[in-house]
Design a protein around this motif. Structure first.
Motif, mmCIF file in Angstrom:
data_model
loop_
_atom_site.group_PDB
_atom_site.id
_atom_site.type_symbol
_atom_site.label_atom_id
_atom_site.label_comp_id
_atom_site.label_asym_id
_atom_site.label_seq_id
_atom_site.Cartn_x
_atom_site.Cartn_y
_atom_site.Cartn_z
ATOM 1 N N ALA A 134 1.648 -81.846 -33.169
ATOM 2 C CA ALA A 134 2.162 -82.157 -34.505
ATOM 3 C C ALA A 134 2.301 -80.899 -35.338
ATOM 4 C CB ALA A 134 1.233 -83.166 -35.193
ATOM 5 N N GLY A 135 1.319 -80.006 -35.271
ATOM 6 C CA GLY A 135 1.430 -78.761 -36.023
ATOM 7 C C GLY A 135 2.560 -77.884 -35.506
ATOM 8 N N LEU A 136 2.781 -77.902 -34.192
ATOM 9 C CA LEU A 136 3.860 -77.094 -33.611
ATOM 10 C C LEU A 136 5.221 -77.618 -34.064
ATOM 11 C CD1 LEU A 136 4.478 -74.753 -31.649
ATOM 12 C CD2 LEU A 136 4.608 -76.452 -29.819
ATOM 13 N N THR A 137 5.444 -78.950 -33.989
ATOM 14 C CA THR A 137 6.750 -79.497 -34.383
ATOM 15 C C THR A 137 6.961 -79.471 -35.886
ATOM 16 O OG1 THR A 137 5.774 -81.712 -34.418
ATOM 17 C CG2 THR A 137 6.841 -81.012 -32.383
ATOM 18 N N ALA A 138 5.887 -79.515 -36.678
ATOM 19 C CA ALA A 138 6.036 -79.462 -38.135
ATOM 20 C C ALA A 138 6.154 -78.042 -38.655
ATOM 21 C CB ALA A 138 4.846 -80.160 -38.803
ATOM 22 N N GLY A 139 5.929 -77.022 -37.789
ATOM 23 C CA GLY A 139 6.057 -75.636 -38.225
ATOM 24 C C GLY A 139 4.841 -75.116 -38.949
ATOM 25 N N THR A 140 3.727 -75.798 -38.865
ATOM 26 C CA THR A 140 2.512 -75.358 -39.552
ATOM 27 C C THR A 140 1.506 -74.720 -38.612
ATOM 28 O OG1 THR A 140 1.544 -77.557 -39.268
ATOM 29 C CG2 THR A 140 2.794 -77.170 -41.284
ATOM 30 N N SER A 141 1.785 -74.761 -37.319
ATOM 31 C CA SER A 141 0.855 -74.214 -36.347
ATOM 32 C C SER A 141 1.020 -72.692 -36.252
ATOM 33 C CB SER A 141 1.097 -74.864 -34.980
ATOM 34 O OG SER A 141 0.314 -74.229 -33.995
ATOM 35 N N ALA A 142 -0.084 -72.009 -35.912
ATOM 36 C CA ALA A 142 -0.016 -70.556 -35.728
ATOM 37 C C ALA A 142 0.815 -70.203 -34.497
ATOM 38 C CB ALA A 142 -1.431 -69.989 -35.595
#
Length: 995
Positions: free
Chosen positions: A822-830
């Motif tokens: 979810a963080g990767l697809t939302a652009g919030t992941s490092a």
């Protein structure tokens, strides 16, 4: 997709029916749609979109339906669009009609006809059109599937609205994302992002729920363990919570087991002490029992000594009673003989009192002899008694015959009277039946004629009413027609006057230095002036509105007149020319005759029932007359036999009665005499026998009393005991002996005597000691049970916590995995270096394809100067956007598309639109687009750039495409030969086609 033909009827500005032949226009490959502003150039494109999707492009899609209808259309003409096209190798024809508001056929007001849609396909082999569907939903799904694009995609790819792409060039990344998202339908990627976020939240909620349940179990274990367990200071979701809870649970279980061992030892010690106390209590209770037993036996012995005199008196009384029992039979015999003698004497006295005086001194033998003589006389009267009963039977039989004779005479008289009128009655009933049958047939014939007569009467009344309404409606139509003509003439006059004075109206907006809207001059030496009778636009609009209202009123009156005349014709066909009064009289007579016939026919059933009942009565009376005659003949001989037997019996009975009034009375007298004499003889003999037995009984009683030792029989009777008294004395003596034996036995027991010599037993102290020992054992057992329950509960809760930790492990792994995605697809992941969302990433790839496809045409339009490139530089909030830059070959610099000039923006947006059309076409499955439309924007180009743009558009024919340019630029009319001109007029726009 290739367009062949478009037919418009009452659509937009087109009041009548117009046709566009795209096959003829597409021959040259490039054609022009031109006309004055507001003529309806865009409405042609709206019609194409409406035919395909049932709605018009852009903001014009709101408020469709009735607003699509042309204001110039005649009231009876319905709006309709028909499009003939080839798509996916199939030749189709789509016809659509939006909702239509029209006047009601009956009454006043308007009604709305529903929208309709037809889809047909051309069968080349048979050379005919075949109907496919009339369902809006089926047709919409079929067209969308064949085209492979939605309405928004079609409007961007086929109609190419240049204003939208100019805004697209200058828009920010977010606005570009919304447009590209609609065109390429990237909602599934946004749904993936949303779904991952929802799954992350759901997984997080499940993990927190599991941690909360684990903490709840830990709290329960703390409550079960008491103060021996410390909970970890961790919240749900924090790492290490499971290990901390399991460690604390293990410590609590170990402590609880140690406490259980201590409690078990305490319970064993308390049980041993309680057993010793119980044994001591049993010993004290036994000593107290023996001491009480000795004391009780001593008291009973004293009471026996006190009652010794009573015991001796009872013994003496019982012995005398036993002696008197030997005299009891003689006493009973004497009492029975005395009672019997008294009863016999009383019975003899009663029997002699009922006899005559002559038998007062007779003995038993004389009374018996008199009774025998009376019985012999009574036996001789038995035959006479039977004759007397027979005489009574004969008398009753004779009376019965007389009654039957009188009844049969009455039946014969009545029957003969009734049968005398039978023929007349039967004839009258048959006549009533025939009359009712004729009335029923007449009622059926009249019923058939009533309904047509009533229907004809109603039609005549309606005819008379509609005749007057038709005259009134014709007058209203003539008046409305005249008002409509006057209003139209007035509007045309005002419009003509306004056109004559339009120069003054235009001159009113002139100012020094501003160009004239007509000639373009900036000097205005002699502007026209409005005269006193100048007609402005507002007056013309009011006249136009009045003319339209008058036309609508005229149309309504015409429709109302047509409805009335149609109903009048139907009424005339039904009623003819006969006056309604005559028809009413005829209908009334038919109804009265029918009612009278029905009333007469109603008596048919009752007449038939009366005839059936009369026939049955005739049969019954005839049979009764015959039976009465037979009975009368048989009674004559029977009566003679009865009279002869009666005379004989009367002579015999007169001799047997004697002085009595009947044989029965004489027999009753003899029977009573025999009974009284016999009773008196029996009573005399019984008295004599009882006196003898009484004398014998007295002698036996005296002898029995003497032998038993009594002086007199009375003394023996007084000593005699009844059963109750005897049993009571014997019971008292037995009880005395039993009590004496029991006391001697107790006083002889060694244990009892030894216990009596010991000090008194202290039972209260022993019981208190045993109770205290039992309470200590109960408390020790409760402590052991509590410790065992604590251990069991801690074991159960620990196992539950361990199971919860095992079940929570895969949930925590799933949460970690979903949270990373979810963080990767939302652009919030490092891990997402560019901070780009999944949907934005896909759209960036599409924008890169569009920019590459647009550059191929933009370089030709700009003579190789400009190139469109996609930029993924980070935009707002630190995320990568959907940037679009233009590379200027003259300067070698890359700059934002917002810096392009007006003309550069036009051909750049045109190139972008064509490139986007190619990419969307490939995205839609490679659907071939053979017809495109470009809407406006050519006026901003210079002559050289216009030539280059037209060359690019002309090159589209290499792919067998035809391009329609929508523009009012005059220079294009000279350059493009195939044209579709929209001509604006007072009665609506018309189409003029030139190849």
């Amino acid at each position: 997709m290739r367009l062949h033909r478009l037919d418009l009827t009452a659509f937009g500005p087109f009041g009548g029916t117009q046709r566009v032949d795209f096959d003829e226009l597409s021959t040259a490959g490039l054609f022009l749609l031109h006309g004055p502003t507001g003529a309806g150039k865009t409405s042609v494109l709206d019609a194409v979109c409406y035919a395909l999707y049932g709605s018009v492009p852009g903001a014009r899609q709101n408020g469709q339906g009735l607003t699509l209808r042309s204001d110039h259309a005649a009231p009876g003409v319905r709006t309709e669009v028909t499009l003939d096209l080839t798509v996916a190798g199939r030749r189709l024809e789509i016809t659509r009609q939006p909702p239509h508001e029209r006047p009601k056929k009956r009454g006043t007001g308007v009604t709305v006809d529903k929208a309709q849609t037809w889809l047909r396909e051309y069968d080349a082999a048979a050379g005919v059109w075949k109907d496919l569907s009339r369902s809006h939903q089926e047709i919409g799904e079929e067209i969308t599937q064949l085209l492979g694009m939605s309405r928004e995609q079609f409007c961007q790819v086929v109609l190419l609205p240049q204003g939208d792409f100019a805004r697209f060039l200058r828009a920010d990344a977010e606005a570009r994302g919304r447009l590209l998202g609609r065109l390429f339908d990237t909602r599934r990627f946004a749904e993936v992002e949303k779904r991952l976020v929802e799954r992350r939240r759901a997984a997080e909620a499940r993990v927190r729920e599991g941690d909360a349940a684990l903490l709840a179990d830990a709290h329960r274990m703390q409550q079960a363990a008491g103060d021996t367990m410390e909970l970890p200071e961790l919240a749900p979701g924090e790492p290490g919570l499971a290990d901390a809870v399991l460690t604390a649970a293990a410590l609590a279980r170990s402590t609880a087991r140690e406490r259980l061992t201590v409690a078990e030892c305490g319970r064993l010690a308390a049980a041993s002490a309680q057993a010793a106390a119980d044994r001591a209590l049993d010993d004290v209770r036994e000593l107290a029992r023996l001491q009480g037993r000795f004391e009780e036996a001593t008291g009973r012995a004293r009471r026996l000594e006190e009652r010794a005199g009573e015991h001796q008196a009872a013994r003496t009384r019982l012995e005398r009673g036993r002696k008197a029992e030997a005299v009891a039979p003689a006493l009973d015999l004497r009492d029975a003989a005395d009672a019997e003698h008294r009863r016999a004497a009383e019975a003899e006295a009663r029997a002699r009192a009922a006899l005559p005086e002559r038998f007062a001194e007779a003995g038993a033998a004389g009374l018996a002899a008199a009774a025998r003589r009376a019985a012999e006389e009574l036996g001789g009267l038995e035959s006479a008694r039977r004759g007397e009963r027979r005489l009574a039977e004969l008398t009753d039989e004779r009376a019965r015959l007389d009654r039957q004779e009188r009844a049969d005479d009455d039946v014969l008289t009545e029957t003969e009277s009734w049968l005398a009128d039978w023929d007349t009655t039967r004839t009258a009933l048959r006549e009533r039946i025939e009359s009712a049958q004729e009335a029923a047939a007449r009622a059926e014939r009249l019923a058939v004629r009533i309904e047509p007569a009533q229907r004809k009467l109603r039609a005549a009344r309606l005819r008379d009413r509609l005749t007057g309404e038709a005259e009134t409606a014709r007058a209203r139509v003539r008046a409305a027609e005249q008002r409509a003509l006057d209003a139209r003439a007035h509007w045309l006059d005002l419009k003509e006057q306004r056109l004559d004075g339009i120069a003054a109206e235009l001159a009113a907006h002139l100012s020094d230095g501003a160009p004239c809207a007509v000639c373009g001059a900036t000097e205005h030496p002699a502007p026209a002036r409005k005269d006193a009778g100048h007609i402005d636009r507002e007056a013309e609009d009011r006249a136009l509105a009045a003319q339209q209202d008058a036309a609508e009123t005229h149309g309504r009156e015409l429709r109302r007149l047509a409805d009335v005349e149609r109903e009048l014709a139907a009424a005339l066909a039904e009623a003819g020319e006969t006056p309604a009064e005559t028809l009413a009289v005829e209908a009334g007579e038919l109804e009265r005759d029918h009612e009278e016939a029905r009333r007469e026919a109603g008596a048919l059933h009752s007449a038939r029932e009366e005839l059936r009942a009369a026939e049955q009565e005739h049969e019954r009376r005839t049979a009764a007359q015959r039976d009465a005659a037979v009975r009368a003949a048989s009674r004559i001989g029977h009566r003679e036999r009865l009279d002869s037997e009666r005379a004989t019996l009367e002579e015999e009975l007169a001799q047997a009665r004697g002085a009595a009034h009947s044989v029965a009375a004489r027999a009753e007298q003899l029977e009573r005499q025999v009974r009284l004499l016999t009773a008196a003889a029996d009573g005399a003999r019984a008295a004599e026998d009882s006196a003898e037995r009484l004398k014998v009984a007295d002698g036996r009683l005296d002898e029995a009393a003497f032998r038993a030792g009594f002086d007199t029989p009375r003394a023996a009777a007084d000593a005699l005991l009844d059963d109750t008294a005897h049993r009571e004395l014997q019971r008292r003596l037995d009880a005395w002996q039993s009590e004496e034996a029991a006391v001697r036995a107790v006083l002889a027991e060694p244990d009892t005597v030894a216990a009596a010599q010991r000090p008194p037993a202290d039972l209260a102290t022993a019981e208190r000691t045993a109770a205290e020992a039992a309470e200590r054992l109960r408390r020790a057992s409760s402590a052991q049970d509590a410790a065992a329950r604590r251990c069991a509960e801690l074991d159960q809760l620990s196992a539950r916590a361990a199971d919860g930790v095992r079940r929570l492990a895969p949930l925590r792994d799933e949460y970690d995995r979903v949270a990373r995605l979810a963080g990767l697809t939302a652009g919030t992941s490092a891990d997402n270096e560019r901070k780009m969302r999944l949907e934005a990433y896909v759209l960036a790839a599409r924008l890169e394809q569009v920019a590459a496809a647009a550059t191929a045409r933009l370089q030709r339009m700009s003579s190789g100067r400009y190139t469109l490139v996609h930029s993924d530089d980070r935009a707002g909030r630190g995320r990568s956007g959907l940037g679009l830059h233009v590379v200027d070959a003259w300067t070698g610099r890359e700059r934002d598309t917002a810096t392009l000039s007006g003309g550069e923006t036009f051909f750049a947006s045109l190139a972008l639109a064509l490139g986007l059309a190619d990419v969307v076409t490939d995205e839609a499955g490679g659907v071939r687009l053979d017809t495109l439309f470009i809407d406006e924007g050519f006026g901003s180009l210079d002559e050289q750039t216009l030539d280059e743009v037209l060359d690019v558009l002309d090159s589209l024919r290499e792919r067998d495409r035809s391009v329609g340019i929508v523009s009012h630029v005059a220079d294009l009319r000279r350059r493009v030969h195939a044209q579709l001109e929209i001509v604006k007029g007072r009665s609506g726009s018309t189409l003029r086609q030139r190849s």
